[in-house]
Design an enzyme around this catalytic site. Structure first.
Site, PDB file in Angstrom:
ATOM      1  N   HIS A 133       6.715   0.785   1.016  1.00 53.16           N
ATOM      2  CA  HIS A 133       5.290   1.152   1.098  1.00 53.16           C
ATOM      3  C   HIS A 133       4.914   1.499   2.526  1.00 53.16           C
ATOM      4  CE1 HIS A 133       3.992  -0.720  -2.972  1.00 53.16           C
ATOM      5  NE2 HIS A 133       5.300  -0.583  -2.954  1.00 53.16           N
ATOM      6  N   ASP A 138      -3.251   0.917  -0.163  1.00 55.08           N
ATOM      7  CA  ASP A 138      -2.125   0.885  -1.095  1.00 55.08           C
ATOM      8  C   ASP A 138      -2.670   0.621  -2.504  1.00 55.08           C
ATOM      9  OD1 ASP A 138       1.187  -0.211  -0.672  1.00 55.08           O
ATOM     10  OD2 ASP A 138       0.170  -0.014  -2.615  1.00 55.08           O
TER      11      ASP A 138
END
Ligand code: UDX
Length: 485
Positions: free
Chosen positions: A26, A131
């Site tokens: 990520h 995110d």
């Protein structure tokens, strides 16, 4: 007269906070997005960027890659850190992901309040790119009147599978009824036309009890995406168009801007004013000696083996992969993270001997450079999304051994929808490994290469001027700048 006109309210300076969930896959893609934002700015655009990283990962990033030098010379970019709540010496792994998630959820609002405070040395944020795994940022954004754009670092096909979990449950297609049920075709994921069996659903679905906390959490996070101002995905229309259209019925504003690694390359020449050199964002020290070893190998003769940053192999799995790779008789470059199999000094003598003769084992590699190297003929991967899209971009066909989360869905699409690889799925057996490597490198090489080269070209088109990803990135920039009020 003009003097009587009321003063126009001062336009807030656009300031975007980028907040990844703190795991390698990520952090990597969201740091690439930050670089891309900087590269896309025109000279008179003025945008502040705050990258919110966990303290643990920030220290590792600074220690292991040249992130500082790539960003520090850009005056409007800064890092801020947030504690992930684990003791610094604790290894971050898939087993404490939920604990990290809950710790960040507790702290996010206060960190945002700090950034909003007039005392902060930067003007307050005007937008958040969070995110997509952390939908609590939508609530935090609402509290401060900030628009939130979600960046989901997984594929569109897996995002859509997660989004359809409530339908699968409602239709009685979940829970899976044991191993004998794994090949049942599921029908409640529209647009997949019988492609998905139970074993191809996200790893989190392999639970008998639907109240499993990880399944509950991932389902909730995904369903909240419809509340965001937009959804950014590291993919491209030519690869996942049909699935993207299914998602658009629920999340209308999608920015497909991938492949990010290729997109950065296509923007670099235009970035003469910002000497940002594209490099990796590794949290581990990269062992570049493998590139020197690759230089000595024949073209397309090497199998690259890597299972990403979270997968942990059982000793038996390591042995089966070791024997399968050795018995395939191909040269191999194998990434074995120190934490990925206990202590990997238990590699048996046969693998050790083969490594001396035709292999190279490193703890962490400069993966994008490895995949771009002419000596690489194929990639034995766990089907993490970054690895998958990096392999497609590099035109390298794959053998997929998915480990958990989104990887089961990715590996199914790689083999059956995009035909750029072979799906080993749940089999970890030296004979299967040997056979599939041989198919990858010889038996099925021509068909796989033709498909993956075609996808690589479509990826290149998507990130070139006028391509779908190029235009979406421009649209994202415009929208972020306009959020400055
Ligand atoms: C995690 C999840 O596991 C994955 O399924 C999800 O799609 C993203 O978040 P990870 O398991 O680390 O990611 O896999 P992946 O998505 O492939 O990301 C790994 C990253 O590390 C890639 O960008 C790859 O280039 C990089 N890498 C990997 C290295 O730089 N060196 C290596 O030796 C191995």
């Amino acid at each position: 007269s003009p003097s009587l006109q009321p003063e126009a309210p001062a336009r807030a300076l656009p300031h975007v906070v980028i907040f990844p969930f703190p795991i390698q896959g990520h952090v990597n893609s969201m740091l690439k997005l930050a670089e891309l934002l900087i590269l896309c700015l025109q000279r008179d655009d003025d945008l502040r960027i705050t990258f919110l990283n966990s303290e643990h990962n920030h220290n590792r990033l600074l220690h292991c890659s040249d992130v500082t030098s790539r960003f520090s010379n850009h005056p409007t970019f800064r890092f801020k850190t947030i504690p992930d709540g684990l003791p610094s010496e604790t290894a971050r792994s898939k087993d404490n992901l939920l604990e990290v998630f809950n710790n960040l959820k507790l702290r996010a609002r206060d960190v945002l309040a700090e950034l909003m405070a007039p005392s902060d040395d930067q003007p307050p944020p005007t937008c958040i790119i969070a995110d997509g795994f952390m939908s609590f940022m939508i609530d935090a954004g609402e509290e401060f009147g900030l628009p939130v754009v979600m960046f989901r670092t997984i594929s569109a096909c897996c995002f859509w599978a997660y989004f359809c979990i409530p339908r699968l449950i409602e239709a009685g297609e979940l829970p899976i009824q044991g191993n004998q049920d794994m090949d049942r075709i599921v029908t409640s994921v529209p647009g997949t036309d019988g492609l998905l069996r139970c074993r191809d659903l996200p790893g989190f679905c392999r639970v008998a009890d639907l109240s499993d906390p990880q399944l509950q959490n991932i389902t909730l996070q995904t369903s909240q995406t419809t509340r965001a101002q937009g959804l950014i995905l590291n993919t491209f229309e030519a690869l996942e168009g049909p699935i993207l259209n299914q998602i658009r019925a629920h999340c209308a504003n999608i920015y497909t801007v991938g492949p990010l690694n290729a997109h950065l390359k296509s923007r670099l020449p235009a970035a003469s004013q910002f000497p940002i050199r594209q490099s990796s964002n590794s949290l581990w020290e990269e062992d570049r000696s493998c590139l020197i070893w690759l230089d000595k190998q024949p073209v397309r003769s090497v199998v690259y083996v890597s299972f990403g940053s979270l997968a942990v192999l059982e000793r038996e799995e390591l042995t089966e992969f070791g024997h399968g790779i050795v018995n395939s008789n191909y040269r191999f470059l194998w990434v074995l993270r120190p934490d990925s199999v206990g202590s990997h000094d238990h590699i048996d003598a046969e693998l050790q001997a083969a490594t001396e003769e035709r292999g190279c084992i490193v703890e962490w590699a400069p993966q994008e450079e490895v995949l771009a190297h002419p000596a690489i003929g194929g990639f034995l991967t766990h089907s993490g999304w970054n690895s998958t899209i990096e392999s497609i971009t590099a035109g390298v066909p794959m053998v997929c051994w998915p480990y958990f989360a989104d990887q089961q869905v990715n590996s199914r699409f790689v083999s059956e929808a995009w035909k750029v690889g072979l799906d080993m799925k749940d089999r970890c057996d030296r004979t299967v490994v040997k056979t599939m490597i041989n198919d990858l490198m010889v038996e099925k090489r021509d068909d796989l290469s033709r498909s993956v080269f075609a996808k690589a070209n479509q990826a290149k088109e998507a990130v070139s001027v006028g391509g779908s990803s190029w235009d979406n990135m421009n649209r994202l920039i415009e929208n972020i700048l306009s959020m400055g009020g």
